[in-house]
Design an enzyme around this catalytic site. Sequence first.
Site, PDB file in Angstrom:
ATOM      1  CG  HIS A  96      34.501  75.605  28.008  1.00 46.65           C
ATOM      2  ND1 HIS A  96      34.446  74.384  28.651  1.00 46.65           N
ATOM      3  CD2 HIS A  96      35.799  75.788  27.660  1.00 46.65           C
ATOM      4  CE1 HIS A  96      35.655  73.857  28.681  1.00 46.65           C
ATOM      5  NE2 HIS A  96      36.492  74.691  28.093  1.00 46.65           N
ATOM      6  CG  ASP A 141      31.172  73.674  28.408  1.00 41.98           C
ATOM      7  OD1 ASP A 141      31.549  73.450  27.237  1.00 41.98           O
ATOM      8  OD2 ASP A 141      31.899  73.502  29.397  1.00 41.98           O
ATOM      9  CB  SER A 167      39.098  73.083  29.772  1.00 43.67           C
ATOM     10  OG  SER A 167      38.672  72.650  28.511  1.00 43.67           O
TER      11      SER A 167
END
Length: 244
Positions: free
Chosen positions: A205, A175, A80
């Site tokens: 995610h 996601d 991320s």
Amino acid sequence: MLLYFHGGGFALNSIDTHDRLHRLLALRSGAAVLAVAYSKAPEHRFPHQNEEALAALRWIARHGADYGLDSARIAVGGDSAGANLALGVALAARAPGEPRVSFALLFYGMFAHDFHTLSHKRYGDGRYGLTTARMRWYWERYLGGVEPTRDPRAAPLLADLRGLPPVLLLAAGLDCLRDDSVRLAERLAAADVPYALSVYDSLPHSFAVLTRLVEAADGAVTRAALAVRDALAVRDALAVRPLP
């Protein structure tokens, strides 16, 4: 060694929230994993985290031998927001005089300040966790008014990607950030950078920290670790086995 940057929108999480992931990557790759506890937004804003990430690379390249590490074989990785930092380090490492990066491992990266992609439209409502509204919140706290389209360190999808080392992208299908990885793969291909992209259609995610609960997530982390092993030519990797 693998220099790893945890996710959390530049504002949340720590090396402790990702401790199991770090240990699995080390166990399954045979490489040392060095987790970086970078500063958080909004107390520290862009480009502070980028500068810390590059400083971590420079430090371990200088001092790795003191800890029995091979400073000639360094991979960077992250998930991320951490994938954003890892890609930024790999981009910066192309400059003359910087330590060489051999490989980049990027889980469901936060690569662009763009909330109008198809994946945002499909999955940004929070049905699978992460929301578009939350992504706006993260970017606002991280950037503090900086225009990301004017600085590719903030949104590395916009950078000149030529000369990067091989890249492994692992994206979550469920996601809102899925298309960040898909678009990055397209740009890597156009820049003639060796890469592989895997989209795990059934996963949300943050799946890399769900290995105890989700078999597919555990398999994805194993694939990532084996890619690190191969990229760094690790010869003494331990047998693949789960942590208790």
